[in-house]
Enzyme design. Structure first.
Site, PDB file in Angstrom:
ATOM      1  N   THR A   7       3.364  -3.559  -1.914  1.00 13.15           N
ATOM      2  CA  THR A   7       1.911  -4.061  -1.785  1.00 13.15           C
ATOM      3  C   THR A   7       1.247  -3.287  -3.216  1.00 13.15           C
ATOM      4  O   THR A   7       1.655  -2.328  -3.940  1.00 13.15           O
ATOM      5  CB  THR A   7       1.112  -3.296  -0.789  1.00 13.15           C
ATOM      6  OG1 THR A   7      -0.508  -3.632  -0.844  1.00 13.15           O
ATOM      7  CG2 THR A   7       1.211  -1.909  -0.713  1.00 13.15           C
ATOM      8  N   ASN A   9      -1.899  -2.847  -3.286  1.00 16.15           N
ATOM      9  CA  ASN A   9      -3.255  -2.225  -2.758  1.00 16.15           C
ATOM     10  C   ASN A   9      -3.050  -0.856  -2.301  1.00 16.15           C
ATOM     11  O   ASN A   9      -2.472  -0.463  -1.516  1.00 16.15           O
ATOM     12  CB  ASN A   9      -3.423  -3.146  -1.459  1.00 16.15           C
ATOM     13  CG  ASN A   9      -4.741  -2.622  -0.392  1.00 16.15           C
ATOM     14  OD1 ASN A   9      -5.234  -1.576  -0.691  1.00 16.15           O
ATOM     15  ND2 ASN A   9      -5.437  -3.680   0.139  1.00 16.15           N
ATOM     16  N   ASP A  70       2.991  -9.007   6.706  1.00 17.62           N
ATOM     17  CA  ASP A  70       2.035 -10.391   6.402  1.00 17.62           C
ATOM     18  C   ASP A  70       1.237 -10.251   7.343  1.00 17.62           C
ATOM     19  O   ASP A  70       1.477 -10.027   8.706  1.00 17.62           O
ATOM     20  CB  ASP A  70       3.025 -11.483   6.518  1.00 17.62           C
ATOM     21  CG  ASP A  70       2.266 -12.631   6.145  1.00 17.62           C
ATOM     22  OD1 ASP A  70       1.485 -12.725   5.146  1.00 17.62           O
ATOM     23  OD2 ASP A  70       2.479 -13.721   6.459  1.00 17.62           O
ATOM     24  N   SER A  71      -0.005 -11.025   7.353  1.00 17.57           N
ATOM     25  CA  SER A  71      -0.914 -10.990   8.521  1.00 17.57           C
ATOM     26  C   SER A  71      -1.961 -12.014   8.426  1.00 17.57           C
ATOM     27  O   SER A  71      -1.938 -12.912   7.359  1.00 17.57           O
ATOM     28  CB  SER A  71      -1.626  -9.757   8.555  1.00 17.57           C
ATOM     29  OG  SER A  71      -2.634  -9.434   7.270  1.00 17.57           O
ATOM     30  N   PHE A 151     -13.213  -7.590   4.804  1.00 17.37           N
ATOM     31  CA  PHE A 151     -12.788  -8.809   3.906  1.00 17.37           C
ATOM     32  C   PHE A 151     -12.200  -9.966   4.587  1.00 17.37           C
ATOM     33  O   PHE A 151     -12.348  -9.723   6.015  1.00 17.37           O
ATOM     34  CB  PHE A 151     -11.534  -8.408   3.016  1.00 17.37           C
ATOM     35  CG  PHE A 151     -10.185  -8.219   3.668  1.00 17.37           C
ATOM     36  CD1 PHE A 151     -10.115  -7.179   4.374  1.00 17.37           C
ATOM     37  CD2 PHE A 151      -9.396  -9.107   3.561  1.00 17.37           C
ATOM     38  CE1 PHE A 151      -8.688  -6.683   5.078  1.00 17.37           C
ATOM     39  CE2 PHE A 151      -8.101  -8.831   4.348  1.00 17.37           C
ATOM     40  CZ  PHE A 151      -7.682  -7.825   5.149  1.00 17.37           C
ATOM     41  N   TYR A 153     -11.779 -12.597   7.123  1.00 17.66           N
ATOM     42  CA  TYR A 153     -12.591 -13.301   8.458  1.00 17.66           C
ATOM     43  C   TYR A 153     -13.558 -12.327   8.963  1.00 17.66           C
ATOM     44  O   TYR A 153     -14.060 -12.486  10.269  1.00 17.66           O
ATOM     45  CB  TYR A 153     -11.551 -14.159   9.333  1.00 17.66           C
ATOM     46  CG  TYR A 153     -10.688 -15.121   8.897  1.00 17.66           C
ATOM     47  CD1 TYR A 153     -11.256 -16.298   8.654  1.00 17.66           C
ATOM     48  CD2 TYR A 153      -9.445 -14.985   7.976  1.00 17.66           C
ATOM     49  CE1 TYR A 153     -10.637 -17.606   8.040  1.00 17.66           C
ATOM     50  CE2 TYR A 153      -9.085 -15.930   7.618  1.00 17.66           C
ATOM     51  CZ  TYR A 153      -9.440 -17.292   7.336  1.00 17.66           C
ATOM     52  OH  TYR A 153      -8.730 -18.345   7.009  1.00 17.66           O
ATOM     53  N   ASP A 154     -13.276 -11.082   8.597  1.00 16.93           N
ATOM     54  CA  ASP A 154     -13.966  -9.964   9.118  1.00 16.93           C
ATOM     55  C   ASP A 154     -15.574 -10.122   9.732  1.00 16.93           C
ATOM     56  O   ASP A 154     -15.766  -9.794  10.889  1.00 16.93           O
ATOM     57  CB  ASP A 154     -13.935  -8.708   8.477  1.00 16.93           C
ATOM     58  CG  ASP A 154     -12.616  -7.901   8.342  1.00 16.93           C
ATOM     59  OD1 ASP A 154     -11.651  -8.552   9.112  1.00 16.93           O
ATOM     60  OD2 ASP A 154     -12.672  -6.980   7.359  1.00 16.93           O
ATOM     61  N   LYS A 174     -12.188   0.277  12.512  1.00 16.59           N
ATOM     62  CA  LYS A 174     -11.532  -0.927  12.412  1.00 16.59           C
ATOM     63  C   LYS A 174     -10.126  -0.678  12.500  1.00 16.59           C
ATOM     64  O   LYS A 174      -9.351  -1.210  13.166  1.00 16.59           O
ATOM     65  CB  LYS A 174     -11.748  -1.706  11.224  1.00 16.59           C
ATOM     66  CG  LYS A 174     -10.947  -2.878  11.172  1.00 16.59           C
ATOM     67  CD  LYS A 174     -11.169  -3.667   9.935  1.00 16.59           C
ATOM     68  CE  LYS A 174      -9.993  -4.696   9.574  1.00 16.59           C
ATOM     69  NZ  LYS A 174     -10.076  -5.484   8.469  1.00 16.59           N
TER      70      LYS A 174
HETATM   71  P1  IMP Z   1      -2.313 -10.703   3.861  1.00 16.32           P
HETATM   72  O1  IMP Z   1      -1.363 -10.433   5.033  1.00 16.32           O
HETATM   73  O2  IMP Z   1      -2.758  -9.306   3.550  1.00 16.32           O
HETATM   74  O3  IMP Z   1      -1.740 -11.678   2.888  1.00 16.32           O
HETATM   75  O4  IMP Z   1      -3.456 -11.333   4.376  1.00 16.32           O
HETATM   76  C1  IMP Z   1      -3.410 -12.845   4.791  1.00 16.32           C
HETATM   77  C2  IMP Z   1      -5.097 -13.420   5.138  1.00 16.32           C
HETATM   78  O5  IMP Z   1      -5.274 -13.199   6.422  1.00 16.32           O
HETATM   79  C3  IMP Z   1      -6.052 -12.582   4.426  1.00 16.32           C
HETATM   80  O6  IMP Z   1      -6.394 -13.523   3.110  1.00 16.32           O
HETATM   81  C4  IMP Z   1      -7.271 -12.841   5.298  1.00 16.32           C
HETATM   82  O7  IMP Z   1      -7.691 -14.100   5.023  1.00 16.32           O
HETATM   83  C5  IMP Z   1      -6.514 -12.981   6.714  1.00 16.32           C
HETATM   84  N1  IMP Z   1      -6.624 -11.418   7.015  1.00 16.32           N
HETATM   85  C6  IMP Z   1      -5.598 -10.697   7.360  1.00 16.32           C
HETATM   86  N2  IMP Z   1      -5.972  -9.453   7.753  1.00 16.32           N
HETATM   87  C7  IMP Z   1      -7.190  -9.242   7.884  1.00 16.32           C
HETATM   88  C8  IMP Z   1      -8.232  -8.556   8.440  1.00 16.32           C
HETATM   89  O8  IMP Z   1      -8.129  -7.318   8.820  1.00 16.32           O
HETATM   90  N3  IMP Z   1      -9.618  -8.930   8.386  1.00 16.32           N
HETATM   91  C9  IMP Z   1      -9.842 -10.374   8.080  1.00 16.32           C
HETATM   92  N4  IMP Z   1      -8.978 -11.027   7.566  1.00 16.32           N
HETATM   93  C10 IMP Z   1      -7.824 -11.003   7.586  1.00 16.32           C
END
Ligand code: IMP
Length: 203
Positions: A7, A9, A70-71, A151, A153-154, A174
């Protein structure tokens, strides 16, 4: 022993440093290691597939133990969409606002608003071993945005047991219930022993 975190971040990194505070283990970020690929294409069909892909590419490029996550959001009435497409739901290079607007359009008139955030963390060792751990957070999707923190969809997501959206909760609250927080805490509990042992062997 260095553990590479896939990351750039800083916030994710500092959270992980607190959780993975094991003897002999030093967490380094992708921008602290030279010669790594700038971006890994996240084109797998599952969160685990993408997390493993990211971790393996950086593990091979660096020769270091590597962790990646990944999320995304799964909405029950939409057959678990947007899922692995969460970041680009409204199209390549779209904004969070575009994604939220599309989600609201897709859910117009839908009464079942159940959804969950999911996160998978992958760990790869240079000798070829791999592990994954997952975390989730269940809740519902509102019909209008609320709140300005966080950030993605929060502003549309109210976690189970709360009456405020993720974007109305402070970061600490959170993190204590989120999919990412749950996955990270689980990973730290499950992998602490093997990481400490590998660090000892390399010392
Ligand atoms: P990544 O895993 O950081 O690449 O997240 C992929 C996408 O999932 C992000 O761009 C958001 O659209 C959504 N996402 C993942 N985690 C969150 C969260 O905690 N809050 C809101 N959106 C999330």
């Amino acid at each position: 022993m260095k553990l590479l975190i896939a990351t750039r971040n800083r916030h994710k990194l500092s959270e992980l440093r607190q959780l993975f505070d094991f003897p002999g283990l030093l967490l380094v970020a992708a921008d602290e290691v030279s010669g790594l690929p700038e971006d890994v294409v996240e084109d797998a069909e599952t969160f685990a597939g993408n997390a493993l892909k990211k971790a393996w590419e950086l593990c091979r490029a660096s020769g270091l133990w590597t962790m990646a996550d990944d999320s995304g959001l799964e909405v029950l009435a939409l057959g678990n969409a947007p899922g692995v497409y969460s970041a680009r739901y409204a199209g390549e290079h779209c904004s969070y606002a575009d994604n939220n607007a599309k989600l609201l359009r897709e859910l117009t008139g839908v009464t079942d608003r159940r959804a969950r955030f999911r996160c998978v963390i992958a760990l790869c060792a240079p000798d070829g071993r791999e592990w994954t751990e997952a975390g989730d957070c269940r809740g519902v999707i509102l019909d209008a945005e609320r709140g300005s923190q966080g950030f993605g969809y929060d502003p549309l997501f109210v976690p189970e047991g709360f009456d405020r959206t993720f974007a109305e909760l402070d970061a600490e609250t959170k993190n204590s219930i989120s999919h990412r927080g749950n996955a990270m805490r689980r990973a730290a509990a499950r992998w602490g022993g093997l990481l400490a042992e590998a660090a000892l062997r390399q010392a």
